[in-house]
Design an enzyme around this catalytic site. Structure first.
Site, short mmCIF file in Angstrom:
data_model
loop_
_atom_site.label_atom_id
_atom_site.label_comp_id
_atom_site.label_asym_id
_atom_site.label_seq_id
_atom_site.Cartn_x
_atom_site.Cartn_y
_atom_site.Cartn_z
N TRP A 71 9.44 2.66 -14.39
CA TRP A 71 9.32 4.36 -14.00
C TRP A 71 10.27 4.88 -13.28
O TRP A 71 10.60 4.56 -12.25
CB TRP A 71 8.08 4.33 -13.27
CG TRP A 71 7.57 5.81 -12.81
CD1 TRP A 71 7.26 6.78 -14.00
CD2 TRP A 71 7.53 6.48 -11.76
NE1 TRP A 71 6.80 7.85 -13.28
CE2 TRP A 71 7.16 7.72 -11.80
CE3 TRP A 71 8.10 6.10 -10.40
CZ2 TRP A 71 7.25 8.92 -11.10
CZ3 TRP A 71 7.83 7.03 -9.46
CH2 TRP A 71 7.62 8.83 -9.72
N ALA A 72 10.93 6.00 -14.15
CA ALA A 72 12.17 6.55 -13.71
C ALA A 72 12.16 7.87 -14.31
O ALA A 72 13.08 8.28 -15.09
CB ALA A 72 13.54 5.86 -14.05
N GLU A 298 2.13 7.55 -9.64
CA GLU A 298 2.93 6.17 -9.74
C GLU A 298 3.36 5.64 -8.46
O GLU A 298 3.51 4.78 -8.34
CB GLU A 298 4.28 6.57 -10.51
CG GLU A 298 4.12 6.94 -12.08
CD GLU A 298 3.26 5.77 -12.84
OE1 GLU A 298 3.35 4.59 -12.38
OE2 GLU A 298 2.54 6.15 -13.50
N VAL A 299 3.58 6.47 -7.59
CA VAL A 299 3.67 5.94 -6.12
C VAL A 299 2.25 5.23 -5.51
O VAL A 299 2.34 4.13 -4.98
CB VAL A 299 3.93 7.03 -5.12
CG1 VAL A 299 4.26 6.72 -3.47
CG2 VAL A 299 5.27 7.70 -5.34
N ASP A 322 1.63 -0.48 9.55
CA ASP A 322 2.70 0.24 10.70
C ASP A 322 2.72 1.53 10.40
O ASP A 322 2.34 2.17 9.24
CB ASP A 322 3.96 -0.41 10.25
CG ASP A 322 4.87 -0.02 11.34
OD1 ASP A 322 4.55 -0.21 12.50
OD2 ASP A 322 5.71 0.57 10.96
N GLU A 377 -1.99 0.64 12.98
CA GLU A 377 -1.49 1.06 14.39
C GLU A 377 -1.46 2.38 14.25
O GLU A 377 -0.55 3.40 13.94
CB GLU A 377 0.07 0.51 14.16
CG GLU A 377 0.81 0.83 15.44
CD GLU A 377 2.40 0.74 15.11
OE1 GLU A 377 3.01 0.42 16.12
OE2 GLU A 377 2.88 1.19 14.05
#
Length: 607
Positions: A71-72, A298-299, A322, A377
């Protein structure tokens, strides 16, 4: 204004404020439900969507042919090149299918590869696939190489995951600094030497180019760090841990990514907004890292599939997320103190996209893996963080409380034992949201990398006078006080752990030295040293908790006498922190009348 009018205004304000909070939580639940419905409608089921690591990057077909998918969106074209010295494929999405190959794979195991991204401006960029499963580098190389991981035979796990523990007793561990020698330890070292001593959490597994980042500046999210060994070595480590009944959690970093370009995600498609927010919003001002755009479809595919990858491929039992505080707020918690006012947790400064992503992650993990453990966290105290999603919460199982280790450091550095404010210490240990499970440490890895509890207590004598015969008052007092601190934190605050050494990684500031980048686990095996006693105390403390399982409320606190008393799980805990006084026939209140026999579960450590 009359008192009645004032009270009426207060009541109206309270009702309006509660209604506003309810509407905010309701809105978050609706956004989560809408996002999940869109995901399932577009991708059929979220199971397929979150298994995208099986279709993105390089995949070998059943006929040994090759499929490449990337994916670009900002790129003109994507090519694949490598040791075979020619370009393969051209497509705006990076899709490529190789010709049929009958016998050997189209690309052999351990072949060096590169993606070639053609930008809109005509520039060729040589990158690593975001979905790369293995990256390596030589000693004289600055950046990593994409090394194709496709062994002829896949690692076969021999042991099933242990059942989810009813209570977590965590010991954080970093693979690279798990050796007593000044070197980068391996997965094999850890499996052989450390697993018998400690359990439950692995840090810094994802590949990170800068070793001194502790693994919190990730470059390759699907690649197990090659500086410690091969992917199969890590699988063997987890498999061996499971054979010992050890639950293994992965410290996962989905807040941000390294700003590296050649071997990271930054500018992958030639723009600054492929995986991240563009402009200043996509850059962390303190960490120098890139911040994910959680509103991107897509993320979400990339990050959720990343969780599935570590669950499916490596059999991790759960995750410690984290820097959740940095995810939840637009200000990332930078220079911000949280005082518990509900206005801090709702409003424009909250990153609702990140919040919905965390809800999605917890929903999917617990839906597909009911035994999965997730820990957040968070230093802010976000309401509902560890409540079920159907209640308007974010769905985490535990909150990692961060104030307690800092409190112990503050108390030990600034106040003599005779002046300790026990009420304030107890308040810090018990200051948590009702109905939420938490994990509390006496000292965490953050303290170990600065000035830790054991160093203060030993007054510079950590490495001397540890022989059982040649004990000194300083060491003897320090060890006994350390035991009290650990047991009080364990029993009243939650879970805890401890490190035996101040730690730091090789970096320019210390001339790339490994002097502090090692762990002296071997000390506990030396019979004539007192480190063995501390290890035995930790072991027996955990075994006692395993037998009884403690949850409690404070019943007695006497500041003048320096005494803390509380009940948990039908156990009565009595702590005397007075530096001089011992007490006989000390009267305390208990909930139930009867005889309370003195347990000797922890007494074997005194021999």
């Amino acid at each position: 204004m009359k008192l009645g009018s004032i009270m009426s205004l207060i009541c109206i304000f309270s009702v309006c404020f509660c209604l506003a909070l309810y509407l905010c939580c309701d809105l978050r639940c609706k956004r989560f439900a809408e996002h999940l419905a869109q995901l399932e409608e577009a991708e059929e089921i979220f199971d397929c969507f979150t298994l995208s690591y099986r279709s993105f990057g390089i995949q070998r077909r059943s006929d040994n042919g090759l499929v490449l998918r990337e994916w670009a969106p900002g790129a003109e074209a994507v090519f694949l090149t490598g040791d075979f010295s020619k370009f393969l494929g051209k497509n705006s999405l990076g899709n490529y299918t190789s010709p049929k190959v009958d016998k050997s794979p189209a690309i052999k195991h351990l072949t060096k590869l590169k993606l070639v991204v053609l930008t809109k401006t005509g520039e060729y960029l040589f990158w690593i696939s975001p979905w790369a499963k293995y990256v390596t580098k030589t000693l004289d190389s600055v950046t990593y190489d994409w090394t194709h991981w496709d062994p002829p035979q896949r690692y076969q796990f021999q042991h099933t995951r242990p059942p989810r523990p009813s209570s977590l007793r965590i010991y954080e561990a970093h693979v690279g600094i798990s050796s007593p020698e000044g070197k980068i330890a391996s997965y094999k070292n850890f499996t052989r030497d450390v697993l018998p001593h400690i359990k439950d959490l692995l840090m810094a597994i994802m590949e990170h180019a800068y070793y001194a980042s502790f693994g919190y500046q990730v470059t390759n999210f699907f690649a197990a760090s090659s500086r410690f060994g091969t992917p199969d070595d890590l699988k063997h480590l987890v498999d061996t841990a499971h054979s010992m009944g050890i639950t293994v959690l992965l410290d996962v970093v989905h807040r941000h990514a390294s700003s590296n370009t050649e071997d990271g995600l930054n500018y992958f498609d030639g723009t600054d907004s492929c995986f991240f927010h563009g402009g200043s919003r996509g850059n962390h001002s303190l960490w120098g890292s890139r911040l994910f755009n959680y509103s991107s479809w897509e993320v979400a595919r990339f990050l959720l599939s990343n969780l599935r990858w570590w669950k499916e491929e490596y059999h991790f039992d759960g995750f410690r997320f984290d820097a959740v505080t940095s995810m939840l707020y637009q200000h990332h918690g930078i220079g911000h103190h949280f005082w518990g006012n509900y206005s801090e947790y709702f409003g424009m400064h909250v990153d609702e996209d990140a919040l919905v992503y965390l809800m999605l992650a917890n929903h999917i993990l617990h839906k597909l893996y009911p035994q999965c453990i997730t820990v957040a966290e968070d230093v802010s105290g976000m309401p509902g963080l560890c409540r079920p999603i159907e209640e308007g919460g974010l769905g985490f199982d535990y909150r990692l409380t961060m104030a307690v280790p800092d409190k112990w450091i503050q108390v030990l550095k600034e106040v003599g034992a005779e002046d300790w404010d026990l009420k304030n210490i107890v308040h810090t240990l018990t200051n948590k949201r009702r109905g939420e499970a938490s994990i509390t440490y006496a000292e965490s890895h953050d303290q170990v990398n600065n000035l830790q509890v054991t160093g203060i207590l030993a007054d510079g004598q950590r490495y001397v006078h540890q022989h059982l015969i040649a004990m000194t008052p300083v060491i003897d007092r320090g060890i006994q006080l350390f035991k009290l601190i650990r047991l009080l934190t364990h029993s009243l605050g939650g879970n805890e752990f401890g490190h035996p050494e101040w730690l730091d990684f090789p970096k320019k500031g210390n001339n790339e030295s490994y002097y502090y980048a090692h762990r002296l686990f071997n000390l506990v095996d030396i019979e004539h040293l007192r480190y063995r006693q501390l290890y035995a105390f930790d072991r027996d403390m955990n075994l006692t908790e395993d037998k009884y399982g403690w949850l409690a409320a404070v019943t007695t606190l006497n500041q003048a006498d320096k005494v803390i008393v509380f009940e948990r799980a039908n156990l009565l805990f009595v702590f005397n922190f007075h530096p001089c006084n011992s007490y006989i026939d000390y009267r305390v209140a208990v909930e139930h009348a009867g005889k309370y026999p003195f347990t000797r579960d922890l007494q074997k450590t005194s021999t």
